[in-house]
Write a protein that holds these residues in place. Sequence first.
Motif, mmCIF file in Angstrom:
data_model
loop_
_atom_site.group_PDB
_atom_site.id
_atom_site.type_symbol
_atom_site.label_atom_id
_atom_site.label_comp_id
_atom_site.label_asym_id
_atom_site.label_seq_id
_atom_site.Cartn_x
_atom_site.Cartn_y
_atom_site.Cartn_z
ATOM 1 N N LYS A 118 -11.326 75.969 46.654
ATOM 2 C CA LYS A 118 -12.713 76.185 47.073
ATOM 3 C C LYS A 118 -13.717 75.466 46.174
ATOM 4 O O LYS A 118 -14.885 75.364 46.517
ATOM 5 C CB LYS A 118 -13.024 77.680 47.097
ATOM 6 C CG LYS A 118 -12.267 78.447 48.169
ATOM 7 C CD LYS A 118 -12.757 79.873 48.269
ATOM 8 C CE LYS A 118 -11.882 80.726 49.164
ATOM 9 N NZ LYS A 118 -11.718 80.199 50.509
ATOM 10 N N CYS B 190 -4.418 66.598 50.846
ATOM 11 C CA CYS B 190 -4.049 67.506 49.767
ATOM 12 C C CYS B 190 -3.233 68.654 50.363
ATOM 13 O O CYS B 190 -3.427 69.018 51.519
ATOM 14 C CB CYS B 190 -5.289 68.062 49.070
ATOM 15 S SG CYS B 190 -4.909 69.104 47.642
ATOM 16 N N ASN B 191 -2.341 69.203 49.547
ATOM 17 C CA ASN B 191 -1.502 70.294 50.051
ATOM 18 C C ASN B 191 -2.030 71.676 49.680
ATOM 19 O O ASN B 191 -1.358 72.667 49.918
ATOM 20 C CB ASN B 191 -0.052 70.130 49.588
ATOM 21 C CG ASN B 191 0.081 70.153 48.081
ATOM 22 O OD1 ASN B 191 -0.887 69.915 47.356
ATOM 23 N ND2 ASN B 191 1.276 70.417 47.591
ATOM 24 N N VAL B 192 -3.206 71.727 49.055
ATOM 25 C CA VAL B 192 -3.901 73.003 48.881
ATOM 26 C C VAL B 192 -5.345 72.794 49.319
ATOM 27 O O VAL B 192 -5.718 71.711 49.794
ATOM 28 C CB VAL B 192 -3.824 73.525 47.428
ATOM 29 C CG1 VAL B 192 -2.397 73.849 47.051
ATOM 30 C CG2 VAL B 192 -4.435 72.530 46.460
ATOM 31 N N ASN B 193 -6.149 73.823 49.174
ATOM 32 C CA ASN B 193 -7.548 73.723 49.591
ATOM 33 C C ASN B 193 -8.394 74.524 48.617
ATOM 34 O O ASN B 193 -8.853 75.626 48.944
ATOM 35 C CB ASN B 193 -7.697 74.249 51.029
ATOM 36 C CG ASN B 193 -9.090 74.010 51.597
ATOM 37 O OD1 ASN B 193 -9.907 73.289 51.010
ATOM 38 N ND2 ASN B 193 -9.381 74.625 52.725
ATOM 39 N N THR C 87 -5.332 78.562 47.867
ATOM 40 C CA THR C 87 -4.451 78.553 49.039
ATOM 41 C C THR C 87 -3.086 77.986 48.672
ATOM 42 O O THR C 87 -2.546 77.102 49.318
ATOM 43 C CB THR C 87 -5.045 77.745 50.212
ATOM 44 O OG1 THR C 87 -6.450 77.945 50.251
ATOM 45 C CG2 THR C 87 -4.466 78.204 51.530
ATOM 46 N N GLY D 149 1.423 68.452 59.210
ATOM 47 C CA GLY D 149 1.556 69.506 58.230
ATOM 48 C C GLY D 149 0.201 69.905 57.675
ATOM 49 O O GLY D 149 -0.832 69.323 58.012
ATOM 50 N N TYR D 150 0.237 70.888 56.799
ATOM 51 C CA TYR D 150 -0.989 71.418 56.201
ATOM 52 C C TYR D 150 -1.793 70.319 55.500
ATOM 53 O O TYR D 150 -3.015 70.330 55.517
ATOM 54 C CB TYR D 150 -0.603 72.500 55.193
ATOM 55 C CG TYR D 150 -1.746 73.193 54.536
ATOM 56 C CD1 TYR D 150 -2.331 74.315 55.112
ATOM 57 C CD2 TYR D 150 -2.247 72.749 53.313
ATOM 58 C CE1 TYR D 150 -3.376 74.966 54.495
ATOM 59 C CE2 TYR D 150 -3.289 73.394 52.690
ATOM 60 C CZ TYR D 150 -3.859 74.504 53.278
ATOM 61 O OH TYR D 150 -4.905 75.143 52.666
ATOM 62 N N CYS D 151 -1.102 69.367 54.917
ATOM 63 C CA CYS D 151 -1.770 68.306 54.157
ATOM 64 C C CYS D 151 -2.588 67.389 55.063
ATOM 65 O O CYS D 151 -3.512 66.717 54.601
ATOM 66 C CB CYS D 151 -0.759 67.490 53.384
ATOM 67 S SG CYS D 151 0.474 66.683 54.439
ATOM 68 N N GLY D 152 -2.229 67.317 56.341
ATOM 69 C CA GLY D 152 -2.979 66.487 57.279
ATOM 70 C C GLY D 152 -2.618 65.016 57.253
ATOM 71 O O GLY D 152 -3.178 64.225 58.010
ATOM 72 N N TRP E 223 -13.500 66.901 47.791
ATOM 73 C CA TRP E 223 -13.047 67.440 49.076
ATOM 74 C C TRP E 223 -13.254 66.445 50.206
ATOM 75 O O TRP E 223 -12.552 66.515 51.224
ATOM 76 C CB TRP E 223 -13.772 68.747 49.387
ATOM 77 C CG TRP E 223 -15.255 68.611 49.573
ATOM 78 C CD1 TRP E 223 -16.202 68.738 48.610
ATOM 79 C CD2 TRP E 223 -15.947 68.320 50.785
ATOM 80 N NE1 TRP E 223 -17.452 68.536 49.154
ATOM 81 C CE2 TRP E 223 -17.321 68.283 50.483
ATOM 82 C CE3 TRP E 223 -15.541 68.087 52.100
ATOM 83 C CZ2 TRP E 223 -18.293 68.008 51.453
ATOM 84 C CZ3 TRP E 223 -16.505 67.822 53.057
ATOM 85 C CH2 TRP E 223 -17.859 67.782 52.729
ATOM 86 N N SER F 205 -9.953 64.635 49.828
ATOM 87 C CA SER F 205 -8.743 65.462 49.757
ATOM 88 C C SER F 205 -8.580 66.334 51.002
ATOM 89 O O SER F 205 -7.458 66.653 51.389
ATOM 90 C CB SER F 205 -8.772 66.354 48.512
ATOM 91 O OG SER F 205 -9.729 67.380 48.647
ATOM 92 N N GLN F 206 -9.658 66.722 51.619
ATOM 93 C CA GLN F 206 -9.564 67.624 52.756
ATOM 94 C C GLN F 206 -9.791 66.900 54.081
ATOM 95 O O GLN F 206 -10.105 67.525 55.097
ATOM 96 C CB GLN F 206 -10.571 68.770 52.594
ATOM 97 C CG GLN F 206 -10.392 69.556 51.306
ATOM 98 C CD GLN F 206 -8.996 70.143 51.149
ATOM 99 O OE1 GLN F 206 -8.402 70.612 52.124
ATOM 100 N NE2 GLN F 206 -8.448 70.096 49.938
ATOM 101 N N SER F 207 -9.634 65.608 54.060
ATOM 102 C CA SER F 207 -9.788 64.825 55.287
ATOM 103 C C SER F 207 -8.458 64.260 55.730
ATOM 104 O O SER F 207 -7.552 64.053 54.920
ATOM 105 C CB SER F 207 -10.767 63.669 55.061
ATOM 106 O OG SER F 207 -12.066 64.153 54.816
ATOM 107 N N ARG F 208 -8.373 63.996 57.019
ATOM 108 C CA ARG F 208 -7.217 63.269 57.521
ATOM 109 C C ARG F 208 -7.458 61.780 57.308
ATOM 110 O O ARG F 208 -8.615 61.333 57.274
ATOM 111 C CB ARG F 208 -7.000 63.605 58.993
ATOM 112 C CG ARG F 208 -6.477 65.022 59.179
ATOM 113 C CD ARG F 208 -6.359 65.401 60.620
ATOM 114 N NE ARG F 208 -7.669 65.461 61.257
ATOM 115 C CZ ARG F 208 -7.862 65.738 62.532
ATOM 116 N NH1 ARG F 208 -6.844 65.960 63.308
ATOM 117 N NH2 ARG F 208 -9.081 65.800 63.028
#
Lengths: 391, 345
Positions: free
Chosen positions: A141, A136-139, A246, A86-89, A146, A149-152
Amino acid sequence: MNREFLPAEDETRSAFDRRSFVKCALASGAALSARGFTAPALAADGQTANGAQFTLEARFYQKLDNRKIKCKLCPRECVVGDKERGYCGVRENRGGVYFTLVHSRVCAAHIDPIEKKPLFHYLPGTMAFSIATAGCNVNCKFCQNWDISQSRPEEIPAEYLAPHQAAAVARQYNCPTIAYTYSEPVVFAEYAMDTADAAHAAGVRSVVVSNGYMQHDSLVAAYGRMDAVKIDLKAFSESYYAKVVTGQLKPVLESLVTLRKMGKWTEIVYLVVPTLNDDDAELRGLAAWIKANLGPDVPLHFTQFHPEYLLKNLPITPVPTLERARQIAMAEGLHYVYIGNVPGHPAQNTYCPQCGKMLVERVGFTARQVLIRKNSTCPFCGHRIAGIWRA
Amino acid sequence: MTKLCERSRRNFLAQGLAGAAALGVTALCATGEPQTRAERSRVVVARDPHLRGPDAKADSPASSGIDTRRLQALLDQAVAPLFGFPATEKGAVAAWRRVVGAGRTVSLKVNTLGGRGMATNVELVEAACERLQQAGVAAPNITVWDRDSEEMERAGFRIATGGGRVQCYGTDHVGYEEDLAAWGSVGSRLSRILTRSSDVLINLPVLKDHDGAGVTIALKNMYGVIHNPNKYHPNGCNPYVADLNMLTEIRARMRLAVCDATAAMYEGGPGFKPQFSWPCNALLAAEDPVALDFVGWQMIERKRAEMGLQSLEAEKRAPRYIATAADREHHLGHADPAQIQLVEV
């Protein structure tokens, strides 16, 4: 993504690093094993080869045809094909079954003042054992965290910390609460739920720091187990949510109303980003909505933006902008409006909305003095001060 | 083909042995600036209906059964005419020499997400490595890679690191750069294989349907280069695919795309669905990944029509990112048939 990080906090963070927490967690696990629990062994690098110990069937999804699934955790409702995420990764479809990959997979753990969440009206002066997983389920900016939160999950170091171990660590370090924070607890909802249950059994409370971008049923199931909630309300416009976050504003507002109906102690943070969400009309609309839908006693924190991640072209929020935002919100009738990320600012203190006297003095993230009476009233005028002030 | 090459091809990757001897490569400058597209882009579609031997199973189009000699010839037929060379071994080597130029290191980004059924064929990669070495690139300076080593192994690749052989491993072995690379809607950490082992990037995607993006071919194969591809699937991956390919680190390195359409998938992607696969027995080659994607998309549409399925447009999942990649802001290539010279071999 929350706004807990500030460079000045490094000292606090380093006070409880990964090695310490693992050591502590394992020790706790060993202690608990005498009562029937067993702490899983850690691989040499802290992770197993295939991550199996972190993998658990997700609790919020719907099976579809052709081995697809629809995630029911957040409003995004990702339709995920086999072998995809999913988007969250951090959630993966394996043969038509959806799994969370981050159960007990803790990538950050620190002991923080509860004021750092920030929760100003909840057990002031106490410490929270604060944990996070990747994803994380949003991104946003402007995300400060990050890198996690923005890593798998497989991209960042993590340790196994079972729910009962987290509870044991909190007790061992005299933390009355566990905080699910740093990244986005929505995406590790199952872990937060199980940990909250284990913590309650051990006499430890749970608080969550979240974007509130969640479906109603999953919110009720997961955050129903929490004792206090802090929601990052990123803006009061859908366009900002679409372009900068997002995500969507409406589901977050619905979450706030649901939390209110559930009787959860809730505080709101609004990160003021110069030129993007600092318009007077937007701020006035925000404050009016809060008063009308949540009541005047919900604390609102206007926090200072710092250029980070994908939003480095904007300046730090000027303090006068934050002060203007606070004036607008108070003029709309909100009782507790704070300015955050500006150390030493008098708007970090709590004042009685009736007599105006200072009731909680804060220096940085430390509550230097708390004058509120045990019955949650002002010692000067007797006005009831909303919040949960003592355990 | 020499005996040494025969042994090298047979053993390379599968056995983890060294490739053929270096043929005098000259190591000079690193990557240059992003290339400017010509007014028309050439896309070569090379087909061989006899690519598979008589033992190949009809219901398993992606399974081996591929005649490796014919595949090598097919690769030559795809790559050599792209640069105006005759489709002979000599012509192909000259073409590959044109591709790698003075680059010291060359990487081949394969697509292994679909597993053994729908991944870039190991045999095709071997064939490309063979020609690269003949073109003067030393075996250890060639890296075959994707996002994850386990996925690569599931697709039939043998992980190989160190020594005098062709390197083969996933980004999980070396990680991603700490700093973000950003363009437009995209902000990502890039694979260190791309940034540190790829003066020249060869894009080796597969041809398949994608439930979200419409199709996934060359442009979207770059999702395997970054740490956060999951963030870029909303809105049919548009404009994310185009924005990602605008990153200088990718754009300046990608010199050639060869799409493995020996087996292709017209529905049900990106996961492998045998029932929606067909033995296309083709390779597509282009310097312009946008043009290649456009041509590949049309091939999938034709197959869908043949099978009685609605078009991707009718299903509201046409790959709009292809047009975005060609627009004035991106100008990564051509998506207008009038600007694409299609060469069918």
